[in-house]
Design a protein around this motif. Structure first.
Motif, mmCIF file in Angstrom:
data_model
loop_
_atom_site.group_PDB
_atom_site.id
_atom_site.type_symbol
_atom_site.label_atom_id
_atom_site.label_comp_id
_atom_site.label_asym_id
_atom_site.label_seq_id
_atom_site.Cartn_x
_atom_site.Cartn_y
_atom_site.Cartn_z
ATOM 1 N N VAL B 12 0.983 -1.322 0.139
ATOM 2 C CA VAL B 12 0.096 0.176 -0.241
ATOM 3 C C VAL B 12 1.044 1.144 0.078
ATOM 4 O O VAL B 12 1.868 1.345 1.023
ATOM 5 N N SER B 86 -3.185 0.487 -9.326
ATOM 6 C CA SER B 86 -3.761 -0.599 -8.623
ATOM 7 C C SER B 86 -4.317 -1.794 -9.103
ATOM 8 O O SER B 86 -4.970 -1.860 -10.100
ATOM 9 N N THR B 112 -1.905 -1.440 -3.997
ATOM 10 C CA THR B 112 -2.850 -0.414 -3.524
ATOM 11 C C THR B 112 -2.196 0.825 -3.825
ATOM 12 O O THR B 112 -1.618 1.090 -2.618
ATOM 13 N N THR B 114 -2.852 4.812 -3.303
ATOM 14 C CA THR B 114 -4.172 5.933 -2.587
ATOM 15 C C THR B 114 -3.689 7.263 -2.876
ATOM 16 O O THR B 114 -2.350 7.633 -3.304
#
Lengths: 112, 114
Positions: B12, B86, B112, B114
């Motif tokens: 992430v 992603s 992922t 963000t």
């Protein structure tokens, strides 16, 4: 450009049934075709590889057929079990290259 | 005795960052791949290396740079990560480059952004 379609997108059947998953591809100039299984959150596992010169390939309860000229392959699963629940993907292999083109898969659920 | 392994399993990170994913295979294969599986579950090849040489590059943005230090390793470095990056990235290996053979996949890295 090779395009691969798998029908149905999802299938739910009771345990013990025999079932057929379908795969069609647009370019019949393939070297071979592989069927894979993908469990949720996991990688792919190769189930069967069928050469373009073959009509069928069998492994246990699984049987894959290939009709290259019509651009179709089927995966037959006999006496389905809950452990067969997974997504099944077909992938024709192109001639002259180590390249597979994947379908979107059939998500199979076997209900106890 | 894992055949194809990848690290990390989950990643992430924020947009704009640079990250790497590592892959190793102990099958003695000479060909390795990176695939991307998007949110709709489409699995598409990105790169393929044979004996450390790039043989397939599927018009992937040049922010993605694969590196193969030896036949058993294929790493993927991604610069300036974007939201659209992603996905789940799979490494795979097989033997031979001239024709498709059985491919063995790693467990995947879920990225992922963000």
């Amino acid at each position: 450009k090779q395009e691969v379609t798998q029908i149905p997108a999802a299938l739910s059947v009771p345990e013990g049934e025999n079932l057929v998953l379908n795969c069609s591809f647009t370019d019949s100039a393939i070297y071979n075709l592989q069927w894979f299984r993908q469990d949720p959150g996991k990688g792919l596992t190769s189930l069967l590889l069928i050469q373009s010169s073959q009509r069928e390939q069998t492994s246990g309860r699984l049987n894959a057929s290939l009709d290259k000229s019509s651009g179709r392959s089927t995966l037959y699963i006999a006496a389905s079990q809950p452990g067969d629940s997974a997504t099944y993907l077909c992938a024709p292999g192109l001639q002259g290259a180590q390249k597979l083109v994947f379908g979107q898969g059939t998500r199979l659920t076997i209900n106890p | 005795d894992t055949a194809v392994s990848q690290t990390p399993k989950y990643l992430v990170t924020q947009m704009g960052n640079d990250k790497s994913i590592k892959c190793e295979q102990n099958l003695g294969h000479d060909t390795m791949y990176w695939y991307k599986q998007d949110s709709k579950k489409f699995l598409k090849i990105m790169f393929s290396y044979n004996n450390k040489e790039l043989i397939i590059n599927e018009t992937v943005p040049n922010r993605f740079s694969p590196k193969s230090p030896d036949k058993a390793h294929l790493n993927l470095h991604i610069n300036s990560l974007e939201l659209g990056d992603s996905a789940v990235y799979f490494c795979a290996s097989s033997q031979g480059a001239a024709a498709p053979t059985r491919q063995y996949f790693g467990p995947g890295t879920r990225l992922t952004v963000t």
